[in-house]
Design an enzyme around this catalytic site. Structure first.
Site, PDB file in Angstrom:
ATOM      1  N   CYS A 104     104.378  58.479  -0.705  1.00  0.00           N
ATOM      2  CA  CYS A 104     103.509  57.310   0.064  1.00  0.00           C
ATOM      3  C   CYS A 104     104.270  57.057   1.350  1.00  0.00           C
ATOM      4  CB  CYS A 104     103.598  56.109  -0.944  1.00  0.00           C
ATOM      5  SG  CYS A 104     102.792  54.634  -0.068  1.00  0.00           S
TER       6      CYS A 104
ATOM      7  N   HIS B 287      94.675  57.107  -4.661  1.00  0.00           N
ATOM      8  CA  HIS B 287      95.960  56.505  -4.250  1.00  0.00           C
ATOM      9  C   HIS B 287      95.420  55.582  -3.015  1.00  0.00           C
ATOM     10  CE1 HIS B 287     100.197  56.833  -2.503  1.00  0.00           C
ATOM     11  NE2 HIS B 287      99.557  56.525  -1.609  1.00  0.00           N
ATOM     12  N   GLU B 288      94.535  55.869  -2.119  1.00  0.00           N
ATOM     13  CA  GLU B 288      94.060  54.957  -1.273  1.00  0.00           C
ATOM     14  C   GLU B 288      93.389  53.859  -1.527  1.00  0.00           C
ATOM     15  OE1 GLU B 288      95.701  55.307   1.486  1.00  0.00           O
ATOM     16  OE2 GLU B 288      96.540  57.470   1.183  1.00  0.00           O
TER      17      GLU B 288
ATOM     18  N   HIS C 113      95.538  51.290  -2.965  1.00  0.00           N
ATOM     19  CA  HIS C 113      96.415  50.326  -1.770  1.00  0.00           C
ATOM     20  C   HIS C 113      95.418  49.126  -1.550  1.00  0.00           C
ATOM     21  CE1 HIS C 113     100.116  52.076  -0.560  1.00  0.00           C
ATOM     22  NE2 HIS C 113      99.416  53.448  -0.292  1.00  0.00           N
TER      23      HIS C 113
END
Length: 179
Positions: free
Chosen positions: A104, A146-147, A150
């Protein structure tokens, strides 16, 4: 024939938000204004992602608590996926679960084996407000998950448990960017 503009070519590179900043663990706000400021943010996200040599970047990683992310990420067949999603919703994850190395830009230089599904679907909008659906497999599915994490206020470290989590947190404590 006119060539398509290069994403981020007109953006500015912004400082990255690093692990430890509460913004990374706070769910982001919905985007309601699809105007020029949003278009600038998307350009800045691309410019910052490319400068940091990443494959994805969310707005809270540059200090903006908005539900936006960009990506320029290959899948397992080396097909390039390039785009952005505003107000993303991870609507489907399925297939096999793989534990693979995940890093990351908000934890520079570190990575850990993280479990992710090998298929993901994200729905949202473009910066101009058009609805979009993005399907990903393999490494690109990992990037989408993953995004999407976030914008929900999560980082990949939150998926780790036990020894892998303890090891990563020791590395974070020793990291030069923590000083």
């Amino acid at each position: 024939m006119r060539q398509a503009p290069i994403p981020g070519a007109h953006g500015r590179v912004r400082p990255l938000t690093l692990l430890g900043d509460p913004l990374l663990h706070t769910p982001c706000k919905e985007v309601t204004d699809f105007g020029p400021e949003l278009a600038r943010l998307v350009e800045d996200l691309f410019a910052t992602m490319y400068a940091a040599e990443g494959v994805g970047l969310a707005a809270n990683q540059v200090g903006e608590s908005l539900r936006v992310f960009v990506y320029d990420c290959p899948d397992d067949e080396e097909v390039r996926h390039l785009g952005h999603v505003v107000n993303p919703r991870l609507v489907e994850v399925d297939g096999l679960v793989f534990r693979g190395p995940e890093g990351c830009l908000s934890l520079p230089g570190l990575e850990a084996g993280t479990e992710r599904y090998d298929h993901a679907v994200v729905e949202g909008f473009t910066a101009t407000g058009e609805p979009i659906t993005v399907h990903g497999t393999g490494f690109f599915a990992r990037c989408l998950q993953h995004e999407a994490d976030h914008v929900e206020g999560k980082v990949y470290a939150d998926h780790l448990t036990g020894r892998r989590h303890r090891k990563l947190m020791r590395q974070v404590a020793r990291a030069s960017w923590r000083r």
